[in-house]
Design a protein around this motif. Structure first.
Motif, PDB file in Angstrom:
ATOM      1  N   LYS A 180      -9.058   0.366   7.746  1.00 56.04           N
ATOM      2  CA  LYS A 180      -8.327   1.071   6.919  1.00 56.04           C
ATOM      3  C   LYS A 180      -6.758   1.065   7.155  1.00 56.04           C
ATOM      4  O   LYS A 180      -6.546   0.988   8.432  1.00 56.04           O
ATOM      5  N   ALA A 181      -6.091   0.794   5.988  1.00 51.67           N
ATOM      6  CA  ALA A 181      -4.717   0.847   6.101  1.00 51.67           C
ATOM      7  C   ALA A 181      -3.992   2.033   5.433  1.00 51.67           C
ATOM      8  O   ALA A 181      -4.483   2.423   4.400  1.00 51.67           O
TER       9      ALA A 181
ATOM     10  N   ASP B  57      -5.646   7.225   8.161  1.00 51.39           N
ATOM     11  CA  ASP B  57      -5.355   8.208   6.948  1.00 51.39           C
ATOM     12  C   ASP B  57      -3.748   8.710   7.105  1.00 51.39           C
ATOM     13  O   ASP B  57      -3.293   9.184   8.014  1.00 51.39           O
TER      14      ASP B  57
ATOM     15  N   VAL C 153      -5.939  -5.553   4.548  1.00 54.30           N
ATOM     16  CA  VAL C 153      -7.273  -4.995   5.128  1.00 54.30           C
ATOM     17  C   VAL C 153      -8.293  -6.026   4.154  1.00 54.30           C
ATOM     18  O   VAL C 153      -9.438  -6.087   4.412  1.00 54.30           O
TER      19      VAL C 153
ATOM     20  N   THR D 136      -1.921  11.115   5.935  1.00 52.09           N
ATOM     21  CA  THR D 136      -1.627  12.307   6.258  1.00 52.09           C
ATOM     22  C   THR D 136      -1.945  12.791   7.746  1.00 52.09           C
ATOM     23  O   THR D 136      -1.244  13.652   8.335  1.00 52.09           O
TER      24      THR D 136
ATOM     25  N   SER E 223       0.950  -1.191  -0.045  1.00 50.25           N
ATOM     26  CA  SER E 223      -0.127   0.010  -0.048  1.00 50.25           C
ATOM     27  C   SER E 223       0.946   1.231   0.037  1.00 50.25           C
ATOM     28  O   SER E 223       1.820   1.253   0.954  1.00 50.25           O
ATOM     29  N   PRO E 224       0.655   2.205  -1.066  1.00 50.79           N
ATOM     30  CA  PRO E 224       1.423   3.412  -1.052  1.00 50.79           C
ATOM     31  C   PRO E 224       1.382   4.206   0.122  1.00 50.79           C
ATOM     32  O   PRO E 224       2.405   4.813   0.607  1.00 50.79           O
ATOM     33  N   PHE E 225       0.000   4.128   0.938  1.00 51.72           N
ATOM     34  CA  PHE E 225      -0.069   4.986   2.045  1.00 51.72           C
ATOM     35  C   PHE E 225       0.644   4.323   3.169  1.00 51.72           C
ATOM     36  O   PHE E 225       1.028   5.049   4.107  1.00 51.72           O
TER      37      PHE E 225
ATOM     38  N   VAL F  51      -4.807   3.603  -6.883  1.00 52.93           N
ATOM     39  CA  VAL F  51      -5.505   2.508  -6.054  1.00 52.93           C
ATOM     40  C   VAL F  51      -6.835   2.193  -6.627  1.00 52.93           C
ATOM     41  O   VAL F  51      -7.214   1.100  -6.701  1.00 52.93           O
TER      42      VAL F  51
HETATM   43  N1  LIG Z   1      -6.195   8.775   2.180  1.00 51.32           N
HETATM   44  C1  LIG Z   1      -5.980   7.347   2.740  1.00 51.32           C
HETATM   45  C2  LIG Z   1      -6.138   6.196   1.915  1.00 51.32           C
HETATM   46  C3  LIG Z   1      -5.886   4.769   2.377  1.00 51.32           C
HETATM   47  C4  LIG Z   1      -6.328   3.849   1.756  1.00 51.32           C
HETATM   48  O1  LIG Z   1      -7.212   3.876   0.551  1.00 51.32           O
HETATM   49  N2  LIG Z   1      -5.758   2.638   1.924  1.00 51.32           N
HETATM   50  C5  LIG Z   1      -6.349   1.316   1.557  1.00 51.32           C
HETATM   51  C6  LIG Z   1      -5.275   0.286   1.231  1.00 51.32           C
HETATM   52  S1  LIG Z   1      -4.010   1.020  -0.013  1.00 51.32           S
HETATM   53  C7  LIG Z   1      -7.356   0.759   2.281  1.00 51.32           C
HETATM   54  O2  LIG Z   1      -7.458   0.696   3.336  1.00 51.32           O
HETATM   55  N3  LIG Z   1      -8.282  -0.245   1.507  1.00 51.32           N
HETATM   56  C8  LIG Z   1      -9.277  -0.641   2.082  1.00 51.32           C
HETATM   57  C9  LIG Z   1     -10.723  -0.073   2.135  1.00 51.32           C
HETATM   58  O3  LIG Z   1     -10.507   0.940   1.746  1.00 51.32           O
HETATM   59  O4  LIG Z   1     -11.646  -0.485   2.411  1.00 51.32           O
HETATM   60  C10 LIG Z   1      -4.736   7.577   3.482  1.00 51.32           C
HETATM   61  O5  LIG Z   1      -3.763   8.441   3.073  1.00 51.32           O
HETATM   62  O6  LIG Z   1      -4.211   6.671   4.182  1.00 51.32           O
END
Ligand SMILES: N[C@@H](CCC(=O)N[C@@H](CS)C(=O)NCC(=O)O)C(=O)O
Length: 196
Positions: A48-49, A62, A33, A64, A9-11, A100
């Motif tokens: 959320k990751a 998140d 996740v 940020t 995951s880039p985040f 993503v």
């Molecule tokens: N804006 C968030 C985006 C995080 C995000 O979308 N993470 C993905 C993994 S790359 C995730 O949790 N996916 C599962 C979901 O959205 O249910 C951040 O900067 O952390």
């Protein structure tokens, strides 16, 4: 302090590398996740990751917001950026989000259920972000601890791995050069994008 999420995951990778670049102690717990949804939901009910679990049980999500919290808490300067730096970071995070979204649309849905208009739109938005980043990154001061440099390198690696051939590396030489420099650093190698 525990950081939950996978390094593909880039985040998640952004938070891990940003913390490590400031010598902040944390334990990385690589939970998915998707394949470990139930286990992940015990840490963060929204799954959320990245999720950062503090010692008092507070869970932050998140990337940020996590960095902003630590910046205030530990008197760091993740976001001591110029207006140009903020503009670039916005473009980079939008690119990450679009990449993503494309992966989810194409990998989580059967092909006959995928929406071609959405896919086209997302790829166009990603390409526009790349064009703006390529132009603006030229002349941006290289600094391996800077949020723009860290985040851009991570997102570019993600795109090369997951959107293979859809966004050509050759069209974006300045982004590619920065990514290659960053990926060679010890911290990027410590939190490397997982091998397939
Ligand atoms: N804006 C968030 C985006 C995080 C995000 O979308 N993470 C993905 C993994 S790359 C995730 O949790 N996916 C599962 C979901 O959205 O249910 C951040 O900067 O952390």
């Amino acid at each position: 302090m525990k950081l939950y999420g996978m390094l593909d995951s880039p985040f998640v990778r952004r938070v891990a590398i940003s913390l490590a670049s400031q010598q902040i102690d944390f334990e990385l717990i690589q939970l998915s996740v998707f394949s470990t949804f139930n286990e992940f939901s015990k840490v963060n009910p929204v799954v959320k990751a990245p999720t950062l679990l503090l010692d008092d049980g507070t869970y932050l999500m998140d990337s940020t917001l996590i960095l902003q919290y630590l910046e205030h808490q530990q008197k760091l300067s993740f976001f001591a950026l110029s207006a140009q730096g903020y503009q670039l970071l916005g473009l980079i995070l939008a690119l990450a989000e679009k990449a993503v979204q494309y992966v989810y649309e194409t990998q989580l849905r059967a092909e006959e259920l995928q929406n071609p208009t959405w896919k086209k739109r997302v790829l166009l938005q990603a390409e526009k972000a790349c064009q703006a980043i390529e132009q603006q990154i030229q002349g941006y001061p290289f600094n391996s601890k800077d949020q723009v440099c860290i985040s851009l390198a991570i997102v570019w690696t993600f795109i090369q791995k997951k959107l293979k051939g859809l966004i050509s590396q050759e069209s974006y030489p300045s982004i590619t050069q920065l990514q290659q420099q960053m990926e060679q650093t010890e911290i990027f190698q410590r939190y490397a994008y997982p091998q397939a």
